[in-house]
Design an enzyme around this catalytic site. Structure first.
Site, short mmCIF file in Angstrom:
data_model
loop_
_atom_site.label_atom_id
_atom_site.label_comp_id
_atom_site.label_asym_id
_atom_site.label_seq_id
_atom_site.Cartn_x
_atom_site.Cartn_y
_atom_site.Cartn_z
N GLN A 90 -9.52 10.78 73.52
CA GLN A 90 -9.59 9.24 73.61
C GLN A 90 -10.23 8.68 74.78
OE1 GLN A 90 -8.29 7.10 71.39
NE2 GLN A 90 -8.04 8.43 69.90
N SER A 91 -11.36 9.41 75.00
CA SER A 91 -12.11 8.98 76.25
C SER A 91 -13.02 7.70 75.99
CB SER A 91 -13.29 10.11 76.46
OG SER A 91 -14.36 9.58 77.56
N ASN A 92 -12.77 6.58 76.85
CA ASN A 92 -13.73 5.23 76.69
C ASN A 92 -14.99 5.58 76.89
OD1 ASN A 92 -11.35 3.55 75.98
ND2 ASN A 92 -10.72 4.20 78.06
#
Ligand SMILES: *Cc1c(COP(=O)(O)O)cnc(C)c1O
Length: 337
Positions: A75-77
């Site tokens: 879920q890396s921005n």
């Protein structure tokens, strides 16, 4: 300080708004709180990584690279904004993500796919431990990959936040506003290190408090040492030989809860309070934790009513949808109670 000679690809909508949180400040009865809206940098739903990518992508283009490669959590921005930066610049994007492929991608991972990134799953490694392998394979295929470290946190990426300090200085002048403290979520370090360097180079005497989001890996240098190294390197790129030491950094690691990416009561309360008092969304992994830590310290009386705080909102809202189950449970409880 000099940034104009450094290549910069315009990717972010800047300056981001600087706004007072009047209703929340009044409700808390403590310091005046302002917010810097880097959740509104644009580049596929905003966030702090857009500032770093302006310098990183410009360097990739200058070197004639055709593919961006980076790494992060599922879920890396940072990965989502890197995928968007690649698309916006006519480059391919490969992402090395921790974990296993989920049955139904959502949140940032869904956006990575919509933005056309190729995903490589790396199991337990989520900090780019296997990045070099993907880079080597791309070389073998005749591509020209440009590797961006975890979080975009090298000296060039941190320059985005040296530039952000200049942007803040101009906004503070326009508002005739003086800040005592800036609070920010701190994880791979480029944001805090760059901002610290920018504040120092511009002689802005504002306390900078990083709220730690995750524990470093065993074997890494202590986090504040990493920040010092990064800030010194960013300052050098900006034309200054200022050196930073560990003691120049405040990082509060008292809010790590059950670990990275696991929201608890602190994050849930912070998300709900800011949403309902100001209509602004913080995220369950980074900014909810940092905002929750700041609220806790306000309630403990760390800052007086005559002081002024700035919460630097670094984005992350797409992960709200990934944590729907935990966050919706909170609303249910409140309605029953
Ligand atoms: C990456 C990130 C941070 C932390 O920034 P670093 O430069 O990695 O310390 C904070 N907030 C959000 C939403 C992020 O995505």
């Amino acid at each position: 300080m000099h940034l104009d000679h450094l290549p910069r690809q315009r990717l972010a909508s800047l300056p981001t708004p600087l706004q007072p949180l009047e209703r929340l400040s009044k409700a808390l009865g403590g310091p005046q709180i302002w917010i810097k809206r880097d959740d509104q940098t644009g580049l596929a739903l905003g966030g702090n990584k857009a500032r770093k990518l302006e310098f990183l992508v410009a360097d990739a283009l200058r070197q004639g690279c055709d593919t961006l490669v980076t790494a992060g959590a599922a879920q890396s921005n940072h990965c989502r904004q890197t995928a968007a930066a690649a698309a916006a610049s006519g480059l391919d994007c490969h992402l090395v993500l921790g974990g296993e492929p989920p049955a139904a991608p959502n949140g940032n991972l869904l956006l990575d796919q919509l933005l056309g990134a190729s995903v490589h799953w790396s199991g337990p490694a989520r900090r780019g431990e296997t990045l070099e392998r993907v880079v080597a394979a791309l070389h073998d295929d005749g591509r020209h990959p440009y590797a961006i470290p975890y979080g975009g946190s090298n000296a060039l990426g941190a320059l985005g936040f040296v530039a952000a300090a200049e942007e803040l200085r101009d906004q503070l002048r326009a508002e005739a506003l003086q800040l005592d403290t800036i609070v920010i979520a701190s994880s791979s370090g480029g944001t805090q290190a760059g901002l610290a360097a920018g504040l120092r180079l511009l002689d802005m005497e504002i306390e900078l408090v990083g709220i730690g989001i995750d524990k470093g890996e065993a074997g890494d240098a202590p986090y504040r040492e990493q920040l010092a190294t990064l800030a010194s390197a960013a300052a050098r790129l900006a034309g200054s030989d200022t050196l930073f030491a560990e003691d120049d950094f405040i990082v509060d690691e008292g809010y790590l809860g059950a670990g990275y990416g696991i929201p608890g009561d602190l994050e849930r309360e912070a998300i709900g309070l800011l949403a309902r008092s100001e209509g602004i969304l913080v995220d369950p992994v980074y900014t909810g934790r940092a905002f929750g830590g700041m609220l806790d310290q306000i309630r403990q009386g760390r800052w007086g009513a005559d002081q002024t705080l700035l919460f630097w909102h670094t984005g992350g809202a797409p992960a709200l949808f990934h944590h729907a189950a935990e966050l919706a449970a909170d609303v249910d409880t409140k309605e029953r109670g």
